[in-house]
Design a protein around this motif. Sequence first.
Motif, PDB file in Angstrom:
ATOM      1  N   UNK A   1       0.844  -1.168   0.000  1.00  0.00           N
ATOM      2  CA  UNK A   1       0.000   0.000   0.000  1.00  0.00           C
ATOM      3  C   UNK A   1       0.890   1.232   0.000  1.00  0.00           C
ATOM      4  N   UNK A   2       0.629   2.117  -0.939  1.00  0.00           N
ATOM      5  CA  UNK A   2       1.425   3.332  -1.094  1.00  0.00           C
ATOM      6  C   UNK A   2       0.473   4.484  -1.385  1.00  0.00           C
ATOM      7  N   UNK A   3       0.743   5.626  -0.782  1.00  0.00           N
ATOM      8  CA  UNK A   3      -0.026   6.826  -1.071  1.00  0.00           C
ATOM      9  C   UNK A   3       0.012   7.068  -2.576  1.00  0.00           C
ATOM     10  N   UNK A   4      -1.162   7.220  -3.191  1.00  0.00           N
ATOM     11  CA  UNK A   4      -1.197   7.363  -4.652  1.00  0.00           C
ATOM     12  C   UNK A   4      -0.545   8.650  -5.147  1.00  0.00           C
ATOM     13  N   UNK A   7       4.190   9.124  -6.696  1.00  0.00           N
ATOM     14  CA  UNK A   7       4.452   8.462  -7.977  1.00  0.00           C
ATOM     15  C   UNK A   7       5.871   7.920  -8.101  1.00  0.00           C
ATOM     16  N   UNK A   8       6.858   8.663  -7.622  1.00  0.00           N
ATOM     17  CA  UNK A   8       8.247   8.199  -7.720  1.00  0.00           C
ATOM     18  C   UNK A   8       8.449   6.941  -6.885  1.00  0.00           C
ATOM     19  N   UNK A   9       7.893   6.913  -5.687  1.00  0.00           N
ATOM     20  CA  UNK A   9       7.998   5.726  -4.835  1.00  0.00           C
ATOM     21  C   UNK A   9       7.313   4.536  -5.488  1.00  0.00           C
ATOM     22  N   UNK A  21      -0.096  -1.281  -4.313  1.00  0.00           N
ATOM     23  CA  UNK A  21      -1.521  -0.955  -4.251  1.00  0.00           C
ATOM     24  C   UNK A  21      -1.629   0.528  -3.921  1.00  0.00           C
ATOM     25  N   UNK A  22      -1.867   1.389  -4.933  1.00  0.00           N
ATOM     26  CA  UNK A  22      -2.010   2.821  -4.666  1.00  0.00           C
ATOM     27  C   UNK A  22      -3.302   3.085  -3.882  1.00  0.00           C
TER      28      UNK A  22
END
Length: 53
Positions: A1-4, A7-9, A21-22
């Motif tokens: 899970x990644x903050x949408x 983008x670079x991450x 999973x944005x």
Amino acid sequence: MVNDACRTLIRTLEDHKFAVVPVLHRHRRLFGGGFHCFTLDMVRAGGAEEYLG
């Protein structure tokens, strides 16, 4: 899970074969914490344990 918004991450993780999973995470300043807070297990197997003393 990644903050949408990160983008670079997301690209970096995908480049290293992670399944990303944005997630829309726009209220982080209101509620504090982060993904560790809203993905924390609420029910665990086993009994209560004392970790601090």
